[in-house]
Enzyme design. Sequence first.
Site, PDB file in Angstrom:
ATOM      1  N   GLY A  90      10.722 -48.273 -16.234  1.00  0.00           N
ATOM      2  CA  GLY A  90      11.441 -47.001 -16.134  1.00  0.00           C
ATOM      3  C   GLY A  90      12.929 -47.098 -16.420  1.00  0.00           C
ATOM      4  N   ASP A 136      13.083 -57.406  -9.502  1.00  0.00           N
ATOM      5  CA  ASP A 136      12.030 -56.418  -9.211  1.00  0.00           C
ATOM      6  C   ASP A 136      10.961 -57.133  -8.373  1.00  0.00           C
ATOM      7  OD1 ASP A 136      11.410 -53.527 -10.954  1.00  0.00           O
ATOM      8  OD2 ASP A 136       9.823 -54.308  -9.653  1.00  0.00           O
ATOM      9  N   TYR A 170      12.789 -38.253   0.502  1.00  0.00           N
ATOM     10  CA  TYR A 170      13.463 -38.859  -0.657  1.00  0.00           C
ATOM     11  C   TYR A 170      14.913 -38.367  -0.783  1.00  0.00           C
ATOM     12  CZ  TYR A 170      14.127 -39.860  -5.696  1.00  0.00           C
ATOM     13  OH  TYR A 170      14.581 -40.296  -6.927  1.00  0.00           O
TER      14      TYR A 170
HETATM   15  N1  NAD Z   1      12.330 -40.636 -13.019  1.00  0.00           N
HETATM   16  C1  NAD Z   1      13.104 -39.663 -12.548  1.00  0.00           C
HETATM   17  O1  NAD Z   1      12.961 -38.482 -12.915  1.00  0.00           O
HETATM   18  C2  NAD Z   1      14.182 -39.984 -11.542  1.00  0.00           C
HETATM   19  C3  NAD Z   1      15.017 -38.934 -11.153  1.00  0.00           C
HETATM   20  C4  NAD Z   1      16.027 -39.186 -10.238  1.00  0.00           C
HETATM   21  C5  NAD Z   1      16.208 -40.457  -9.746  1.00  0.00           C
HETATM   22  N2  NAD Z   1      15.389 -41.462 -10.130  1.00  0.00           N
HETATM   23  C6  NAD Z   1      15.654 -42.782  -9.565  1.00  0.00           C
HETATM   24  O2  NAD Z   1      15.778 -43.723 -10.597  1.00  0.00           O
HETATM   25  C7  NAD Z   1      15.353 -45.010 -10.139  1.00  0.00           C
HETATM   26  C8  NAD Z   1      14.300 -45.556 -11.094  1.00  0.00           C
HETATM   27  O3  NAD Z   1      13.188 -44.676 -11.068  1.00  0.00           O
HETATM   28  P1  NAD Z   1      12.053 -44.678 -12.191  1.00  0.00           P
HETATM   29  O4  NAD Z   1      11.761 -43.285 -12.493  1.00  0.00           O
HETATM   30  O5  NAD Z   1      12.428 -45.609 -13.272  1.00  0.00           O
HETATM   31  O6  NAD Z   1      10.840 -45.268 -11.328  1.00  0.00           O
HETATM   32  P2  NAD Z   1       9.754 -46.381 -11.676  1.00  0.00           P
HETATM   33  O7  NAD Z   1       8.752 -46.282 -10.604  1.00  0.00           O
HETATM   34  O8  NAD Z   1       9.337 -46.256 -13.091  1.00  0.00           O
HETATM   35  O9  NAD Z   1      10.579 -47.743 -11.538  1.00  0.00           O
HETATM   36  C9  NAD Z   1      11.061 -48.171 -10.292  1.00  0.00           C
HETATM   37  C10 NAD Z   1      11.126 -49.686 -10.292  1.00  0.00           C
HETATM   38  O10 NAD Z   1      11.584 -50.099  -8.982  1.00  0.00           O
HETATM   39  C11 NAD Z   1      10.778 -51.198  -8.556  1.00  0.00           C
HETATM   40  N3  NAD Z   1      10.739 -51.286  -7.098  1.00  0.00           N
HETATM   41  C12 NAD Z   1      10.094 -50.482  -6.230  1.00  0.00           C
HETATM   42  N4  NAD Z   1      10.240 -50.931  -4.976  1.00  0.00           N
HETATM   43  C13 NAD Z   1      11.017 -52.043  -5.060  1.00  0.00           C
HETATM   44  C14 NAD Z   1      11.505 -52.969  -4.095  1.00  0.00           C
HETATM   45  N5  NAD Z   1      11.222 -52.846  -2.780  1.00  0.00           N
HETATM   46  N6  NAD Z   1      12.290 -53.984  -4.508  1.00  0.00           N
HETATM   47  C15 NAD Z   1      12.565 -54.145  -5.834  1.00  0.00           C
HETATM   48  N7  NAD Z   1      12.104 -53.312  -6.796  1.00  0.00           N
HETATM   49  C16 NAD Z   1      11.331 -52.281  -6.400  1.00  0.00           C
HETATM   50  C17 NAD Z   1       9.397 -50.906  -9.146  1.00  0.00           C
HETATM   51  O11 NAD Z   1       8.590 -52.061  -9.196  1.00  0.00           O
HETATM   52  C18 NAD Z   1       9.766 -50.353 -10.519  1.00  0.00           C
HETATM   53  O12 NAD Z   1       9.869 -51.384 -11.472  1.00  0.00           O
HETATM   54  C19 NAD Z   1      14.832 -44.809  -8.718  1.00  0.00           C
HETATM   55  O13 NAD Z   1      15.850 -45.145  -7.802  1.00  0.00           O
HETATM   56  C20 NAD Z   1      14.567 -43.321  -8.667  1.00  0.00           C
HETATM   57  O14 NAD Z   1      14.659 -42.830  -7.358  1.00  0.00           O
HETATM   58  C21 NAD Z   1      14.372 -41.259 -11.025  1.00  0.00           C
END
Ligand code: NAD
Length: 258
Positions: free
Chosen positions: A14, A34, A149
């Site tokens: 992501g 990760d 969240y």
């Molecule tokens: N996708 C969206 O629309 C969106 C919007 C706002 C904020 N975010 C934020 O962006 C960030 C990335 O989100 P994303 O959409 O890429 O999600 P995703 O689920 O695709 O990726 C998240 C990553 O974090 C890792 N992870 C989870 N728990 C963990 C832990 N305890 N220790 C280490 N790594 C861990 C996962 O293995 C994964 O690789 C997050 O903080 C999310 O809250 C995403």
Amino acid sequence: MSAPVAIVTGAAAGLGAAIAERLAEDFGTLLLLDIEEAALADTAARLESLGVEVHTARCDVRREGDVKNAFDVAASIGRPAALVNGAGIGVFTPFLEITEDQWDNTFAVNTKGSFLMCREFVSRTEGPAAIVNIASIGARLGGDMLAHYGPSKAAVIEMSHSVARICATRGLRSNTVMPGLILTDMWLRTIKELRRRDAALAGISDTDVFDSFVAQMVPMGRAQTPGDIAEMVAFLLSDKARNVTGQTIAVDGGAVMT
Ligand SMILES: NC(=O)c1ccc[n+]([C@@H]2O[C@H](COP(=O)([O-])OP(=O)(O)OC[C@H]3O[C@@H](n4cnc5c(N)ncnc54)[C@H](O)[C@@H]3O)[C@@H](O)[C@H]2O)c1
């Protein structure tokens, strides 16, 4: 002088993976963290093929020991100069159905994880250096499915303010990015959960469900991309942002206007 190292959590997938790829343009050495080791290795291999030095470590950001170990690895390869706290979790859940475990785990990953990483970075790094915490527009929406969240991310924003103040005189900056809507695995997990609750979604594709949220929430009418978020992170980490600290910037097509 040892090489500046950029550290990215949540780098297996992501936004974290996209941020790491963008930072490969600005930093010669990356440390990717990760809990998903196989996916992390895939990301690292992809970035190494771009000619950057990439190190990985399994790090559960909820665990102080893992975080300290990650910084030991960082110290062995160079000088920690940039930190991006991308690791995060969150699935849309109605307020009355948020369990105690879900609340605790959401805060453990999003809030405590960002705190542990920031504390270790601050204790081991002199300026110039910079942190970008990845929060969410969910921190500012009062969303009816985001009562766990949203607060976990709002707390990250305030923690980042504290870091910015504590570290200002030594040239260590701390800022927060609030991504808008990006179709990553996180959104796919939410859509799966919404399907479980709403049979009317059965004939609608994941993309169309996601697009309907975009249409409702984003004034500019389009989703954001991982690259959009990565570009803002790269700017905030760069010297172009040398006078920017303690700020929170949404990259969301106008969903939250501050
Ligand atoms: N996708 C969206 O629309 C969106 C919007 C706002 C904020 N975010 C934020 O962006 C960030 C990335 O989100 P994303 O959409 O890429 O999600 P995703 O689920 O695709 O990726 C998240 C990553 O974090 C890792 N992870 C989870 N728990 C963990 C832990 N305890 N220790 C280490 N790594 C861990 C996962 O293995 C994964 O690789 C997050 O903080 C999310 O809250 C995403």
